[in-house]
Write an enzyme that holds these catalytic residues in place. Structure first.
Site, PDB file in Angstrom:
ATOM      1  CG  LEU A 272      13.106   2.603 -28.426  1.00 25.89           C
ATOM      2  CD1 LEU A 272      11.588   2.554 -28.604  1.00 25.89           C
ATOM      3  CD2 LEU A 272      13.627   3.977 -28.763  1.00 25.89           C
ATOM      4  CG  ASP A 273      15.669   4.999 -22.222  1.00 31.15           C
ATOM      5  OD1 ASP A 273      14.494   4.999 -21.816  1.00 31.15           O
ATOM      6  OD2 ASP A 273      16.252   6.035 -22.605  1.00 31.15           O
ATOM      7  NE  ARG A 274      12.133  -1.248 -16.178  1.00 31.67           N
ATOM      8  CZ  ARG A 274      12.290  -1.661 -14.930  1.00 31.67           C
ATOM      9  NH1 ARG A 274      13.377  -1.321 -14.254  1.00 31.67           N
ATOM     10  NH2 ARG A 274      11.380  -2.409 -14.357  1.00 31.67           N
ATOM     11  CB  SER A 275      12.024   5.781 -19.035  1.00 34.80           C
ATOM     12  OG  SER A 275      12.391   5.281 -17.768  1.00 34.80           O
ATOM     13  CB  THR A 276      12.445   5.604 -24.545  1.00 38.86           C
ATOM     14  OG1 THR A 276      13.408   6.453 -23.911  1.00 38.86           O
ATOM     15  CG2 THR A 276      12.069   6.223 -25.879  1.00 38.86           C
TER      16      THR A 276
END
Length: 312
Positions: free
Chosen positions: A180-184
């Site tokens: 999951l990317d950093r903002s997700t």
């Protein structure tokens, strides 16, 4: 496609008919409110605690500690029975391991061992079917990832990783399944089971993922229809399995189910149509949900959940 199927796959939004594969299943819009309670939002205040809630929390804590203690006991033992060593590696059950041993299919330090109850030291080299195996008991940790953490085991830029959040979850080293990317935010699985990781991340497995998407503006029916038909990205046509507006929520909040694992695919789908994703929360992965896991917290999967994953 028959007319009957077309009728079943057609849904109406704001008086307009939109053809799609279906709505998002198991998507509870109340989850968002629950998260606000758990974060101590000033708007909602903290949810009042009841005696039954405290009893339930104590029971869950006891179960978690018992599972971890069982794992740690295996870690600190100097020797381990060969059948348990094989079972802990994830190859088979203890009973099945006994059969492999009696058939002469297991080697310890270069010698075939057929003795029942044979004790193996952790420094011993155990070979089955030509492959070196390790005695680590498979561990499965389900994390509700908060914003600001990256889904890697380490980071050259010294940014926070999901490993910081599960540091005490297992005496063994676990690895995130997918990213999951950093903002997700949302549900992510971590495990030391390499076979399970390979299975859940392989494109042919088609692991289902459900996301709650919040956009910078309302999604039009026309653009929703375009997403259903497929959006062309660099890798090809990005198709979603299901997409729908969330009942009782503004039209900028969308539920979307997808199985393709392209990098930042959901954000790029909406960006191609002129939208910015303000918040992206994964609420389900391969049948696992973040229910009863506060943001930034984790829990060990139950035996039933592990067996369900293995049967997928």
């Amino acid at each position: 496609m028959t007319s009957q199927n077309e009728g079943r796959e057609r849904k109406t939004y704001a008086g307009k008919s939109v053809s799609q594969r279906g709505g998002v299943r198991d998507f509870d819009p109340k989850d968002n409110k629950r998260d606000k309670y758990e974060r101590g939002s000033l708007k909602y205040g903290r949810r009042p605690s009841t005696g039954s809630d405290r009893d339930e929390d104590r029971a869950k804590s006891f179960v978690q500690k018992r599972r971890l203690n069982k794992i740690e006991k295996d870690v600190h033992k100097d020797t381990i029975r060969l059948n348990k060593y094989i079972a802990n590696s994830g190859i088979c059950s203890r009973r099945e391991a006994d059969e492999l041993i009696t058939q002469g299919l297991v080697e310890v330090n270069g010698k075939v061992v057929t003795e029942m109850g044979y004790q193996v030291e952790k420094t011993d080299k155990v070979i089955f079917d030509g492959q070196n195996i390790t005695p680590e008991k498979p561990v499965y940790v389900l994390l509700n990832k908060p914003k600001g953490y990256i889904s890697t085991t380490k980071d050259d830029k010294a940014r926070k990783t999901v490993m910081d959040l599960v540091a005490n979850a297992s005496p063994y080293r676990v690895f995130p399944v997918g990213r999951l990317d950093r903002s997700t935010t949302g549900v992510i699985l971590l495990t030391n089971d390499g076979h399970m990781t390979k299975k859940l991340t392989h494109p042919s497995f088609d692991a289902k993922k459900i996301y709650h998407v919040t956009l910078d503006k309302k999604l039009t029916n026309e653009d929703l229809k375009l997403i259903v038909e497929g959006i062309r990205l660099d890798e090809g046509i990005a198709t979603v399995d299901q997409i729908s507006f969330i009942e009782g929520k503004p039209r900028n909040e969308i539920g979307i189910e997808i199985h393709i694992g392209w990098n930042r695919v959901i954000r790029r789908i909406f960006q191609r149509l002129g939208y910015e994703v303000e918040a992206l929360d994964r609420v389900m992965f391969a049948g696992l949900t973040k229910k009863n896991i506060k943001r930034g917290h984790w829990r060990i999967l139950t035996d039933l959940e592990v067996n369900t994953l293995k049967m997928l």
